[in-house]
Write an enzyme that holds these catalytic residues in place. Structure first.
Site, mmCIF file in Angstrom:
data_model
loop_
_atom_site.group_PDB
_atom_site.id
_atom_site.type_symbol
_atom_site.label_atom_id
_atom_site.label_comp_id
_atom_site.label_asym_id
_atom_site.label_seq_id
_atom_site.Cartn_x
_atom_site.Cartn_y
_atom_site.Cartn_z
ATOM 1 N N ILE A 46 0.774 -1.397 0.100
ATOM 2 C CA ILE A 46 -0.009 0.243 -0.109
ATOM 3 C C ILE A 46 0.923 1.159 -0.022
ATOM 4 C CG2 ILE A 46 -1.581 1.479 1.225
ATOM 5 C CD1 ILE A 46 -3.071 -1.376 2.110
ATOM 6 N N GLU A 85 10.285 2.843 6.907
ATOM 7 C CA GLU A 85 9.921 1.245 6.850
ATOM 8 C C GLU A 85 10.908 0.686 8.067
ATOM 9 O OE1 GLU A 85 8.424 -1.233 5.529
ATOM 10 O OE2 GLU A 85 9.266 -2.648 6.828
ATOM 11 N N GLY A 118 0.464 -2.903 7.412
ATOM 12 C CA GLY A 118 -0.394 -4.280 7.151
ATOM 13 C C GLY A 118 -1.802 -4.247 7.953
ATOM 14 N N ASP A 134 -9.105 -12.943 3.603
ATOM 15 C CA ASP A 134 -8.221 -12.300 4.174
ATOM 16 C C ASP A 134 -8.131 -12.802 5.782
ATOM 17 O OD1 ASP A 134 -7.466 -10.696 2.187
ATOM 18 O OD2 ASP A 134 -7.804 -8.847 2.933
ATOM 19 N N ALA A 169 -7.089 -10.443 -3.258
ATOM 20 C CA ALA A 169 -8.315 -10.449 -3.800
ATOM 21 C C ALA A 169 -8.858 -11.993 -4.636
ATOM 22 C CB ALA A 169 -8.902 -9.233 -4.611
ATOM 23 N N HIS A 200 5.805 -11.391 -32.008
ATOM 24 C CA HIS A 200 6.687 -10.530 -32.193
ATOM 25 C C HIS A 200 6.164 -9.256 -32.709
ATOM 26 C CE1 HIS A 200 10.534 -8.394 -32.518
ATOM 27 N NE2 HIS A 200 10.108 -8.055 -34.109
HETATM 28 P P1 FAD Z 1 -12.984 -7.953 2.158
HETATM 29 O O1 FAD Z 1 -12.788 -7.392 0.893
HETATM 30 O O2 FAD Z 1 -12.221 -7.186 3.324
HETATM 31 O O3 FAD Z 1 -14.649 -8.066 2.607
HETATM 32 C C1 FAD Z 1 -15.110 -8.250 3.664
HETATM 33 C C2 FAD Z 1 -16.684 -7.888 3.888
HETATM 34 O O4 FAD Z 1 -17.379 -8.215 4.951
HETATM 35 C C3 FAD Z 1 -16.577 -6.278 3.958
HETATM 36 O O5 FAD Z 1 -17.741 -5.622 3.182
HETATM 37 C C4 FAD Z 1 -16.947 -6.142 5.466
HETATM 38 O O6 FAD Z 1 -17.682 -5.001 5.711
HETATM 39 C C5 FAD Z 1 -17.982 -7.283 5.703
HETATM 40 N N1 FAD Z 1 -17.833 -7.653 7.133
HETATM 41 C C6 FAD Z 1 -17.095 -8.035 7.816
HETATM 42 N N2 FAD Z 1 -17.400 -8.263 9.073
HETATM 43 C C7 FAD Z 1 -18.786 -8.427 8.831
HETATM 44 C C8 FAD Z 1 -19.986 -8.996 9.781
HETATM 45 N N3 FAD Z 1 -19.804 -9.276 10.860
HETATM 46 N N4 FAD Z 1 -21.233 -9.157 9.365
HETATM 47 C C9 FAD Z 1 -21.512 -8.564 7.888
HETATM 48 N N5 FAD Z 1 -20.311 -8.166 7.051
HETATM 49 C C10 FAD Z 1 -19.216 -8.176 7.598
HETATM 50 N N6 FAD Z 1 -5.568 -7.179 -3.688
HETATM 51 C C11 FAD Z 1 -5.510 -7.786 -4.695
HETATM 52 O O7 FAD Z 1 -5.442 -8.956 -4.924
HETATM 53 N N7 FAD Z 1 -4.987 -6.798 -5.496
HETATM 54 C C12 FAD Z 1 -4.948 -5.320 -5.287
HETATM 55 O O8 FAD Z 1 -4.461 -4.600 -6.325
HETATM 56 C C13 FAD Z 1 -5.405 -4.903 -4.230
HETATM 57 N N8 FAD Z 1 -5.151 -3.543 -3.870
HETATM 58 C C14 FAD Z 1 -5.556 -3.185 -2.671
HETATM 59 C C15 FAD Z 1 -5.437 -2.009 -2.441
HETATM 60 C C16 FAD Z 1 -5.786 -1.489 -1.107
HETATM 61 C C17 FAD Z 1 -5.694 -0.097 -0.655
HETATM 62 C C18 FAD Z 1 -6.148 -2.363 -0.105
HETATM 63 C C19 FAD Z 1 -6.532 -1.830 1.548
HETATM 64 C C20 FAD Z 1 -6.227 -3.869 -0.191
HETATM 65 C C21 FAD Z 1 -5.792 -4.152 -1.491
HETATM 66 N N9 FAD Z 1 -6.051 -5.397 -1.734
HETATM 67 C C22 FAD Z 1 -5.503 -5.897 -3.017
HETATM 68 C C23 FAD Z 1 -6.431 -6.401 -0.892
HETATM 69 C C24 FAD Z 1 -7.830 -6.987 -1.063
HETATM 70 O O9 FAD Z 1 -8.687 -5.787 -0.934
HETATM 71 C C25 FAD Z 1 -8.258 -7.992 -0.083
HETATM 72 O O10 FAD Z 1 -7.321 -8.969 -0.324
HETATM 73 C C26 FAD Z 1 -9.646 -8.318 -0.366
HETATM 74 O O11 FAD Z 1 -10.490 -7.409 -0.411
HETATM 75 C C27 FAD Z 1 -10.030 -9.619 0.616
HETATM 76 O O12 FAD Z 1 -11.205 -9.877 0.526
HETATM 77 P P2 FAD Z 1 -12.179 -10.426 1.590
HETATM 78 O O13 FAD Z 1 -13.383 -10.791 0.753
HETATM 79 O O14 FAD Z 1 -11.555 -11.421 2.275
HETATM 80 O O15 FAD Z 1 -12.561 -9.392 2.601
HETATM 81 P P1 NAD Z 2 2.405 -4.896 3.858
HETATM 82 O O1 NAD Z 2 2.500 -6.227 4.597
HETATM 83 O O2 NAD Z 2 2.398 -5.002 2.345
HETATM 84 O O3 NAD Z 2 3.175 -3.657 4.329
HETATM 85 C C1 NAD Z 2 3.492 -3.152 5.605
HETATM 86 C C2 NAD Z 2 4.959 -2.594 5.649
HETATM 87 O O4 NAD Z 2 5.041 -1.927 6.895
HETATM 88 C C3 NAD Z 2 5.899 -3.684 5.924
HETATM 89 O O5 NAD Z 2 7.026 -3.565 5.135
HETATM 90 C C4 NAD Z 2 6.205 -3.715 7.420
HETATM 91 O O6 NAD Z 2 7.567 -4.294 7.730
HETATM 92 C C5 NAD Z 2 6.030 -2.445 7.484
HETATM 93 N N1 NAD Z 2 5.873 -1.917 9.011
HETATM 94 C C6 NAD Z 2 5.094 -2.487 9.820
HETATM 95 N N2 NAD Z 2 5.207 -2.063 11.129
HETATM 96 C C7 NAD Z 2 5.897 -1.000 10.771
HETATM 97 C C8 NAD Z 2 5.924 0.097 12.069
HETATM 98 N N3 NAD Z 2 5.773 0.086 13.133
HETATM 99 N N4 NAD Z 2 6.833 1.016 11.373
HETATM 100 C C9 NAD Z 2 7.246 1.182 9.912
HETATM 101 N N5 NAD Z 2 6.874 -0.068 9.082
HETATM 102 C C10 NAD Z 2 6.311 -0.912 9.550
HETATM 103 O O7 NAD Z 2 1.020 -4.212 4.191
HETATM 104 P P2 NAD Z 2 0.154 -2.958 3.664
HETATM 105 O O8 NAD Z 2 0.889 -2.115 2.593
HETATM 106 O O9 NAD Z 2 -0.219 -2.376 4.817
HETATM 107 O O10 NAD Z 2 -1.026 -3.880 2.875
HETATM 108 C C11 NAD Z 2 -1.789 -4.742 3.465
HETATM 109 C C12 NAD Z 2 -2.004 -5.918 2.294
HETATM 110 O O11 NAD Z 2 -3.078 -5.505 1.582
HETATM 111 C C13 NAD Z 2 -0.688 -6.349 1.894
HETATM 112 O O12 NAD Z 2 -0.038 -7.116 2.383
HETATM 113 C C14 NAD Z 2 -1.554 -7.164 0.444
HETATM 114 O O13 NAD Z 2 -1.840 -8.399 1.112
HETATM 115 C C15 NAD Z 2 -2.805 -6.261 0.250
HETATM 116 N N6 NAD Z 2 -2.737 -5.257 -0.710
HETATM 117 C C16 NAD Z 2 -2.459 -5.877 -2.299
HETATM 118 C C17 NAD Z 2 -2.084 -4.975 -3.040
HETATM 119 C C18 NAD Z 2 -1.736 -5.560 -4.339
HETATM 120 O O14 NAD Z 2 -2.287 -6.712 -4.539
HETATM 121 N N7 NAD Z 2 -1.330 -4.879 -5.335
HETATM 122 C C19 NAD Z 2 -2.238 -3.359 -2.923
HETATM 123 C C20 NAD Z 2 -2.597 -3.172 -1.643
HETATM 124 C C21 NAD Z 2 -2.506 -3.971 -0.529
#
Ligand code: FAD
Ligand code: NAD
Length: 475
Positions: free
Chosen positions: A194, A213, A281, A322, A330, A454
């Site tokens: 992120i 970091e 994270g 997750d 995702a 190509h």
């Molecule tokens: P979520 O998407 O978190 O969905 C969980 C849902 O459950 C939510 O709507 C929540 O409100 C709902 N919920 C929780 N508890 C309850 C409850 N008790 N009752 C009813 N509803 C509830 N991953 C990628 O693969 N590619 C990317 O490019 C990527 N980019 C990202 C960028 C950012 C900024 C972030 C934060 C994450 C990104 N991720 C990416 C990670 C990805 O978003 C997650 O891995 C993915 O959304 C996980 O899917 P999930 O269905 O497990 O949970």
């Molecule tokens: P991350 O685990 O990718 O990175 C977190 C970073 O923060 C690590 O490098 C860690 O060492 C560092 N860190 C932890 N504690 C710290 C502290 N106290 N001070 C300074 N640095 C610290 O997590 P994220 O970037 O928050 O993203 C969360 C997750 O969301 C990712 O692991 C990934 O699974 C998912 N995500 C995926 C995508 C994608 O697929 N393109 C994009 C965004 C997020």
């Protein structure tokens, strides 16, 4: 009387909503319960991914990359543009429109597949022959019963006690996707996925970005050589990446934030910024699930314990995405959702956690699948590496995107491909061929003998495969 279903799915992120669609396709009477509300206070399906994750971040990455190209790259093509500026409001409105069209689309997919969608927080209240789930929203509650449950409640951003969010100056990824102007100085705690993606968005638009970091090494989750190359390129682009930085305190004033941290030499340092993103994270969202009421087992970090088929310790209760072990991605969540649905329907679902592709959408993009060189060394596996640079590729030259390389790692005895690491243009698309190779147990020789178009970026993958046996042609 509680309504009764074959399957109740808690959570409508890419794990839960995809599981629901697949259940619907398989003829299971399915309810999907989700509590997400958007900034207008309206229920919005799609979870983190569609609302505040994958989709909005990629929309902003594309907009900011276009701005960057217009300012710094178009002239190389003889395209002269003057007075280029960024309208953050329009950029954000475009992002919001994309998000709304996708989240609304899930409603339609649910209708098409006869999935019942219920809004509210789902919580286990009892477990007998069936599971009883209470759904509460705005003080009202209702119960449903289901023979099978799929928990897909996702994850939440980790907080740093010394750097509490005020959601104005100190924000998490949700806030960082919604800035209404470009911060002059942007601090980011955490140089992970992120931090790098959102740091890149705002850097391209003009912010001075500093990433703090904690770990001594940059991006240790990636192959070491890729991480080194990435650090070199990102630093050249202007990201100030400070590794080994232990943040002790972040103080938000009226207009700016002061971050105190210890640097990699143990010296106290301070960083002033106009906005601070905390991206250190995410943790599994299991707190309000009523897991203890029914005896659903969590591990010490709050993840629901599951086996390779996403089965929990409770009969007929699955957990995916997750909220369970494995990468927080995702596509991994969605595939686990399909698997759970198919197992419930009596089929043989499976997900290969060894072949999940990772992509970081920086410029250049980073993508990989399988083992890194350091993992192979640590495991004592003998391997051969083939590597080829984008610089020597015609398509990459035409694009003007020549940094990076493809590296293929193949077992020394069998030649089977065990890892592929890409840093370069459209790595997110190219990695698909590598995933197919891993899933089909391809050897580097298999790829070397396949015709690649190509000029195309995929030729770099082909040449890297040839490179495993030292017969790359264009280097
Ligand atoms: P979520 O998407 O978190 O969905 C969980 C849902 O459950 C939510 O709507 C929540 O409100 C709902 N919920 C929780 N508890 C309850 C409850 N008790 N009752 C009813 N509803 C509830 N991953 C990628 O693969 N590619 C990317 O490019 C990527 N980019 C990202 C960028 C950012 C900024 C972030 C934060 C994450 C990104 N991720 C990416 C990670 C990805 O978003 C997650 O891995 C993915 O959304 C996980 O899917 P999930 O269905 O497990 O949970
Ligand atoms: P991350 O685990 O990718 O990175 C977190 C970073 O923060 C690590 O490098 C860690 O060492 C560092 N860190 C932890 N504690 C710290 C502290 N106290 N001070 C300074 N640095 C610290 O997590 P994220 O970037 O928050 O993203 C969360 C997750 O969301 C990712 O692991 C990934 O699974 C998912 N995500 C995926 C995508 C994608 O697929 N393109 C994009 C965004 C997020």
């Amino acid at each position: 009387m509680a309504r009764s279903f074959d399957v109740a799915i808690i959570g409508a992120g890419p794990g839960g909503y995809v599981a629901a669609i697949r259940c619907g396709q398989l003829g299971l009477n399915t309810v999907c319960i989700d509590d997400w509300k958007n900034e207008k206070g309206k229920p919005s399906l799609g979870g983190t991914c569609l609302n505040v994750g994958c989709i909005p971040s990629k929309a902003l990455l594309e907009s900011s990359e276009n701005y960057q190209r217009a300012r710094h790259k178009f002239f190389e093509h003889g395209v002269n543009v003057h007075g280029v500026d960024i309208d953050v409001g329009v950029m954000q409105a475009r992002k919001n429109k994309i998000v709304e069209s996708f989240t609304g689309g899930i409603d339609l997919l649910f209708k098409k597949n006869k999935v019942i969608s219920m809004h509210g927080k789902g919580r286990f209240v009892s477990a007998n022959e069936t599971y009883r789930i209470e759904i509460s929203d705005d003080g009202k509650s209702e119960n449903v019963e289901a023979r099978h449950v799929i928990v897909a409640t996702g994850s939440l951003p980790r907080q740093l006690p010394g750097a509490p969010l005020d959601r104005k100056l100190v924000v998490d990824s949700v806030g960082a996707l919604a800035f209404t102007e470009v911060p002059r100085r942007l601090g980011v705690i955490g140089a992970g996925v992120i931090g790098l993606e959102l740091g890149s968005v705002w850097r391209r638009l003009g912010s001075e970005v500093t990433l703090l970091e904690a770990l001594p090494d940059f991006l240790p989750v990636a192959d070491e050589q890729v991480a080194k190359e990435a650090q070199k390129i990102f630093t050249k682009q202007g990201l100030d990446i400070r590794t080994g930085a232990t943040v002790t305190l972040a103080k938000a004033g009226k207009k700016r934030v002061t971050v105190e941290y210890e640097d990699n030499k143990g010296a106290q340092q301070a960083l002033e910024c106009d906005k601070l993103i905390v991206a250190i994270g995410r943790f599994p969202n299991t707190a309000a699930l009523g897991a203890e009421t029914v005896g659903l087992r969590l591990d010490s970090r709050g993840y629901i314990e599951v086996d390779a088929r996403c089965r929990s310790n409770l009969p007929n209760v699955f957990a995916i995405g997750d909220v369970v072990r494995g990468p927080m991605l995702a596509h991994k969540a969605s595939e686990e959702g399909v698997m759970a649905a198919e197992i419930i329907a009596g089929q043989a679902g499976q997900v290969n956690l060894e072949a999940i592709p990772w992509v970081i959408y920086t410029s250049p993009e980073i993508a990989w699948v399988g083992e890194t060189e350091q993992q192979l060394k640590n495991a004592g596996v003998a391997y051969h590496a083939g590597q080829f640079p984008f610089l020597a590729n015609g398509r990459a030259r035409s694009l003007g995107e020549t940094s990076g390389f493809v590296k293929i790692l193949a077992d020394a005895k069998t030649d089977r491909i065990v890892g592929v690491h890409i840093i370069g243009p459209y790595a997110s698309e190219m990695i698909a061929e590598a995933v197919v190779a891993l899933e089909f147990s391809a050897s580097s020789e298999d790829i070397a003998r396949i015709v690649h178009a190509h000029p195309s970026l995929s030729e770099v993958f082909h040449e890297a495969a040839l490179g495993v046996t030292k017969r790359a042609l264009h280097i």
